[in-house]
Design an enzyme around this catalytic site. Structure first.
Site, PDB file in Angstrom:
ATOM      1  N   TRP A 144      40.155  40.438  18.596  1.00  0.00           N
ATOM      2  CA  TRP A 144      38.802  39.913  18.747  1.00  0.00           C
ATOM      3  C   TRP A 144      37.855  41.012  19.207  1.00  0.00           C
ATOM      4  O   TRP A 144      36.706  41.071  18.802  1.00  0.00           O
ATOM      5  CB  TRP A 144      38.794  38.718  19.706  1.00  0.00           C
ATOM      6  CG  TRP A 144      37.403  38.182  19.865  1.00  0.00           C
ATOM      7  CD1 TRP A 144      36.661  38.157  21.002  1.00  0.00           C
ATOM      8  CD2 TRP A 144      36.570  37.631  18.841  1.00  0.00           C
ATOM      9  NE1 TRP A 144      35.415  37.621  20.744  1.00  0.00           N
ATOM     10  CE2 TRP A 144      35.343  37.292  19.425  1.00  0.00           C
ATOM     11  CE3 TRP A 144      36.752  37.402  17.482  1.00  0.00           C
ATOM     12  CZ2 TRP A 144      34.300  36.733  18.700  1.00  0.00           C
ATOM     13  CZ3 TRP A 144      35.704  36.836  16.759  1.00  0.00           C
ATOM     14  CH2 TRP A 144      34.493  36.513  17.376  1.00  0.00           C
ATOM     15  N   TYR A 170      29.818  37.721  25.679  1.00  0.00           N
ATOM     16  CA  TYR A 170      30.213  36.724  24.679  1.00  0.00           C
ATOM     17  C   TYR A 170      30.841  35.512  25.365  1.00  0.00           C
ATOM     18  O   TYR A 170      30.479  34.368  25.088  1.00  0.00           O
ATOM     19  CB  TYR A 170      31.185  37.347  23.666  1.00  0.00           C
ATOM     20  CG  TYR A 170      31.777  36.336  22.720  1.00  0.00           C
ATOM     21  CD1 TYR A 170      31.009  35.761  21.710  1.00  0.00           C
ATOM     22  CD2 TYR A 170      33.103  35.927  22.849  1.00  0.00           C
ATOM     23  CE1 TYR A 170      31.542  34.816  20.846  1.00  0.00           C
ATOM     24  CE2 TYR A 170      33.650  34.986  21.996  1.00  0.00           C
ATOM     25  CZ  TYR A 170      32.864  34.438  21.002  1.00  0.00           C
ATOM     26  OH  TYR A 170      33.396  33.490  20.155  1.00  0.00           O
ATOM     27  N   GLU A 200      35.448  34.801  12.743  1.00  0.00           N
ATOM     28  CA  GLU A 200      36.858  34.414  12.877  1.00  0.00           C
ATOM     29  C   GLU A 200      37.646  34.799  11.626  1.00  0.00           C
ATOM     30  O   GLU A 200      38.812  35.167  11.716  1.00  0.00           O
ATOM     31  CB  GLU A 200      36.991  32.926  13.178  1.00  0.00           C
ATOM     32  CG  GLU A 200      36.419  32.503  14.520  1.00  0.00           C
ATOM     33  CD  GLU A 200      37.045  33.185  15.733  1.00  0.00           C
ATOM     34  OE1 GLU A 200      38.162  33.745  15.634  1.00  0.00           O
ATOM     35  OE2 GLU A 200      36.411  33.151  16.807  1.00  0.00           O
TER      36      GLU A 200
END
Length: 187
Positions: free
Chosen positions: A49, A19, A41
């Site tokens: 995350w 990522y 998000e």
């Protein structure tokens, strides 16, 4: 000084490394992908995350690969079904926000403006480079983010507080917060 990835990246987590190296901070202009990043998000608010990233594929399946038109048609019955899906983050308000946000982006597109055009206008279509030395020094929000957050709320988007939107702007490449020692700072 040797180049190394941003300090927030767990080098032992292949998904996190991928990522960081291929997406985070790279300028994104596709509305569907911007919608996905905004949604991710949103799910991340209050969580790590890593948790969201490892559920990303399940979210793609649950939300028809973030196809705006399909997601905009999700009903409360569909939300109730998603609330039973243990492979995703089951927060009714966040799931409803995803549907609302798809509807809002589609409504924007119907005015002749893409979400990409609307969003990137806040930075004059240029990535803002913050020249970060240490990611811990990056503020959770700034004047730009507060402005974007307010405009998003006015547009009708949900779960778009300043902290969430700062992370979104980083992810979508509107701001470059790769650390200066990171080989991806200049890519």
């Amino acid at each position: 000084m040797a180049s190394k990835r941003c300090q927030w990246v767990d080098e032992k987590d292949a998904l996190m490394v991928q990522y960081h190296d291929t997406e985070w901070g790279h300028p994104e202009h596709r509305d569907q992908m911007l919608f996905e990043l905004l949604s991710l998000e949103t799910y991340q608010a209050g969580l790590s995350w890593r948790t969201v990233l490892h559920k990303r594929q399940a979210f793609r399946e649950a939300f028809a690969n973030y196809d705006l038109e399909q997601v905009a048609q999700y009903t409360e019955v569909k939300i109730a079904q998603l609330m039973q899906d243990a492979t995703i983050i089951r927060n009714r308000l966040k799931l409803q926000a995803t549907v609302n946000n798809a509807q809002t982006i589609l409504a924007l597109q119907q005015t002749g403006q893409s979400f990409d055009q609307w969003l990137w206008a806040f930075v004059d279509n240029q990535t803002i480079d913050h020249h970060v030395i240490n990611y811990r020094e990056v503020p959770a929000k700034d004047d730009l983010v507060i402005s974007v957050s307010k405009a998003m709320k006015k547009l009708g988007l949900k779960f778009v507080g300043p902290v969430t939107i700062y992370s979104f702007l980083q992810a979508a490449g509107l701001v470059n917060d790769h650390e200066m020692t990171c080989p991806y700072h200049t890519k």
